[in-house]
Enzyme design. Structure first.
Site, short mmCIF file in Angstrom:
data_model
loop_
_atom_site.label_atom_id
_atom_site.label_comp_id
_atom_site.label_asym_id
_atom_site.label_seq_id
_atom_site.Cartn_x
_atom_site.Cartn_y
_atom_site.Cartn_z
N ARG A 2 0.84 -1.21 0.00
CA ARG A 2 0.00 0.00 0.00
C ARG A 2 0.88 1.26 0.00
NH1 ARG A 2 -0.44 4.70 2.64
NH2 ARG A 2 0.02 3.61 4.58
N ASP A 3 1.57 1.51 1.09
CA ASP A 3 2.32 2.77 1.20
C ASP A 3 3.44 2.83 0.17
OD1 ASP A 3 2.88 5.25 2.20
OD2 ASP A 3 3.63 4.57 4.15
N HIS A 28 5.79 4.41 12.42
CA HIS A 28 5.71 4.30 10.96
C HIS A 28 6.68 5.35 10.41
CE1 HIS A 28 3.18 3.88 7.17
NE2 HIS A 28 3.77 5.04 6.94
N HIS A 49 9.35 6.91 7.83
CA HIS A 49 9.96 7.01 6.50
C HIS A 49 11.44 7.36 6.70
CE1 HIS A 49 6.28 6.80 3.87
NE2 HIS A 49 5.74 6.85 5.08
N CYS A 84 5.66 9.55 -0.35
CA CYS A 84 4.32 10.03 -0.03
C CYS A 84 3.89 10.95 -1.15
CB CYS A 84 4.30 10.77 1.31
SG CYS A 84 2.67 11.50 1.63
N ASN A 137 9.24 4.04 3.35
CA ASN A 137 9.33 3.62 4.75
C ASN A 137 10.66 2.91 4.94
OD1 ASN A 137 6.28 3.36 4.04
ND2 ASN A 137 6.40 3.55 6.25
P1 HMG Z 1 -13.06 14.68 -1.34
O1 HMG Z 1 -12.83 15.13 -2.73
O2 HMG Z 1 -13.05 15.71 -0.28
O3 HMG Z 1 -14.37 13.77 -1.19
O4 HMG Z 1 -11.99 13.57 -1.04
P2 HMG Z 1 -15.86 13.97 -1.49
O5 HMG Z 1 -16.52 13.22 -0.40
O6 HMG Z 1 -16.20 15.42 -1.71
O7 HMG Z 1 -16.03 13.17 -2.88
C1 HMG Z 1 -15.48 13.63 -4.09
C2 HMG Z 1 -15.43 12.48 -5.09
O8 HMG Z 1 -14.60 11.46 -4.55
C3 HMG Z 1 -16.81 11.83 -5.36
O9 HMG Z 1 -16.78 11.37 -6.71
C4 HMG Z 1 -16.79 10.63 -4.45
O10 HMG Z 1 -17.60 9.59 -4.91
C5 HMG Z 1 -15.32 10.21 -4.53
P3 HMG Z 1 -17.40 12.24 -7.93
O11 HMG Z 1 -18.82 12.48 -7.52
O12 HMG Z 1 -16.56 13.49 -7.99
O13 HMG Z 1 -17.19 11.33 -9.11
N1 HMG Z 1 -14.90 9.47 -3.34
C6 HMG Z 1 -14.46 8.20 -3.37
N2 HMG Z 1 -14.28 7.32 -4.39
C7 HMG Z 1 -13.83 6.08 -4.03
N3 HMG Z 1 -13.54 5.73 -2.76
C8 HMG Z 1 -13.69 6.58 -1.74
C9 HMG Z 1 -14.17 7.87 -2.04
N4 HMG Z 1 -14.45 8.94 -1.28
C10 HMG Z 1 -14.90 9.91 -2.07
N5 HMG Z 1 -13.38 6.23 -0.51
C11 HMG Z 1 -10.93 11.76 0.10
C12 HMG Z 1 -11.81 12.99 0.22
C13 HMG Z 1 -10.40 11.45 1.48
C14 HMG Z 1 -11.76 10.62 -0.43
C15 HMG Z 1 -9.77 12.05 -0.88
O14 HMG Z 1 -9.13 13.21 -0.44
C16 HMG Z 1 -8.81 10.92 -1.03
O15 HMG Z 1 -9.14 9.85 -1.52
N6 HMG Z 1 -7.54 11.13 -0.65
C17 HMG Z 1 -6.53 10.11 -0.78
C18 HMG Z 1 -5.49 10.36 0.20
C19 HMG Z 1 -4.49 9.22 0.22
O16 HMG Z 1 -4.79 8.09 -0.12
N7 HMG Z 1 -3.26 9.56 0.62
C20 HMG Z 1 -2.22 8.61 0.74
C21 HMG Z 1 -2.43 7.68 1.89
S1 HMG Z 1 -2.10 8.42 3.48
C22 HMG Z 1 -0.44 8.09 3.73
O17 HMG Z 1 0.22 7.61 2.85
C23 HMG Z 1 0.17 8.37 5.10
C24 HMG Z 1 0.39 7.11 5.90
O18 HMG Z 1 1.24 6.20 5.22
C25 HMG Z 1 1.05 7.46 7.24
C26 HMG Z 1 2.29 8.34 7.08
O19 HMG Z 1 3.25 7.97 6.41
O20 HMG Z 1 2.24 9.43 7.65
C27 HMG Z 1 -0.92 6.39 6.23
MG MG Z 2 3.46 6.32 5.16
#
Ligand code: HMG
Ligand code: MG
Length: 298
Positions: A15-16, A207, A209, A240, A249
């Site tokens: 995933r990450d 966690h 990096h 990221c 990571n």
């Molecule tokens: P948004 O745009 O604010 O959401 O996104 P919304 O609720 O206004 O919806 C907008 C559109 O997104 C709609 O579609 C929804 O259906 C769709 P449209 O009508 O425009 O066609 N939508 C979705 N589609 C599929 N699955 C869903 C979903 N939710 C809404 N779950 C949201 C908010 C959080 C969804 C968006 O900002 C997002 O997906 N962000 C992704 C962020 C991400 O994945 N980042 C990387 C992972 S985090 C990370 O790596 C850190 C970590 O490793 C720890 C660390 O290292 O610190 C965990």
């Molecule tokens: Mg991470």
């Protein structure tokens, strides 16, 4: 403090790691990576992410990945779920458990999940309710626990407060993410000490990096504070998407080598893990970021 006698390793590479790759990765490659990790003895694999596929295209195929993986007994196959929509997709795909993710920095929260930290906590409430009804365990992440790519240094009090909110909502464990890998043993220990005021060490994970090459030292410092759950990514995959320049990571192989040297149990076969990391590195056409894997290359 003495070091833990056993550590639980949470593998986040599929995933990450893979979420950050530019090139398309076929589902069967992701599936084979997950199988190889389980065969190496990894018992917790974050196998995908049910976020908006427009934002993270690499995870768009998570449904297919979960459909195709073999479920080995004793292995948890987890996924990220940012909201109820993601949770429902994850459950329909048969995940073992889910993870919600918040940030300790406002700017990162806006960039990553398009809302403030407080709004993100509100968004997670229906996920927690649904998960409680379904008897599904929820892991929590806090990003930017030491530094933020937009705001710089992050106050330990703010970090501890966000972690506490996730814990109080019902997360069984909170994983503290140094998303941009800027921490040192001093700053990571200070952050953990502030968080340990609210959450016991047994329910905290790190966690880390490895952008500045400090991750292994930070893991050692974390273990000295009683932390016994470590997130890592095979071959050090990743970065990221919302933190430019952040590297992957800490490499799982390097963590296992460290644990072996310290006589800490973990249940993972280092040679098989190295082979899994070499497999995905080959498929991606790049060198492994694991120093141990590179040292073992013949
Ligand atoms: P948004 O745009 O604010 O959401 O996104 P919304 O609720 O206004 O919806 C907008 C559109 O997104 C709609 O579609 C929804 O259906 C769709 P449209 O009508 O425009 O066609 N939508 C979705 N589609 C599929 N699955 C869903 C979903 N939710 C809404 N779950 C949201 C908010 C959080 C969804 C968006 O900002 C997002 O997906 N962000 C992704 C962020 C991400 O994945 N980042 C990387 C992972 S985090 C990370 O790596 C850190 C970590 O490793 C720890 C660390 O290292 O610190 C965990
Ligand atoms: Mg991470």
């Amino acid at each position: 403090m003495t070091l833990p006698s056993r550590v639980r390793v949470v593998e986040v590479g599929p995933r990450d790691g893979l979420q950050n790759e530019k090139q398309p990765i076929a589902t069967d490659i992701k599936v084979e990576l997950i199988h190889r990790l389980a065969e190496a003895g990894v018992t917790y694999i974050e196998a995908g992410s049910f976020v908006n596929p427009k934002w993270i295209p690499q995870m768009a195929g998570s449904e297919e990945v979960f459909q195709q993986i073999r479920r080995d007994p004793g292995v948890t196959y987890a996924a990220l779920t940012p909201n109820l929509q993601g949770y429902q997709r994850a459950i329909a795909s048969g995940v073992s458990e889910v993870a919600i993710f918040a940030a300790a920095s406002e700017a990162f929260s806006q960039q990553n999940i398009n809302c403030s930290v407080a709004e993100s906590i509100e968004r997670f409430a229906p996920v927690m309710t649904a998960a409680a009804n379904d008897n599904v365990r929820v892991r929590g992440y806090v990003s930017c626990v030491v530094g933020c790519p937009y705001e710089g240094e992050v106050a330990t009090g703010k970090v501890a407060d966000v972690a506490r909110q996730l814990f109080d909502m019902g997360c069984y464990e909170v994983s503290m993410g140094d998303t941009i890998g800027v921490g040192t043993p001093a700053s990571v220990s200070a952050m953990l000490e502030a968080t340990l005021e609210y959450i016991p060490a047994a329910q905290l994970a790190v966690h880390l990096h490895d952008t500045y090459g400090q991750a292994l030292a930070n893991i050692y410092a974390s273990m000295q504070l009683g932390i016994a759950t470590i997130d890592s990514s095979v071959a050090g995959l990743g970065g990221c998407p919302y933190a430019k320049g952040a590297s992957g990571n800490v490499a799982s192989e390097d963590v296992i080598y460290l644990l072996n040297g310290l006589g800490i149990e973990h249940g993972i076969d280092l040679d098989k893990l190295i082979a899994a990391g070499n497999f995905i590195s080959r498929e991606l056409g790049k060198d492994s970021n694991s120093k141990v894997a590179r040292a073992r290359l013949k």
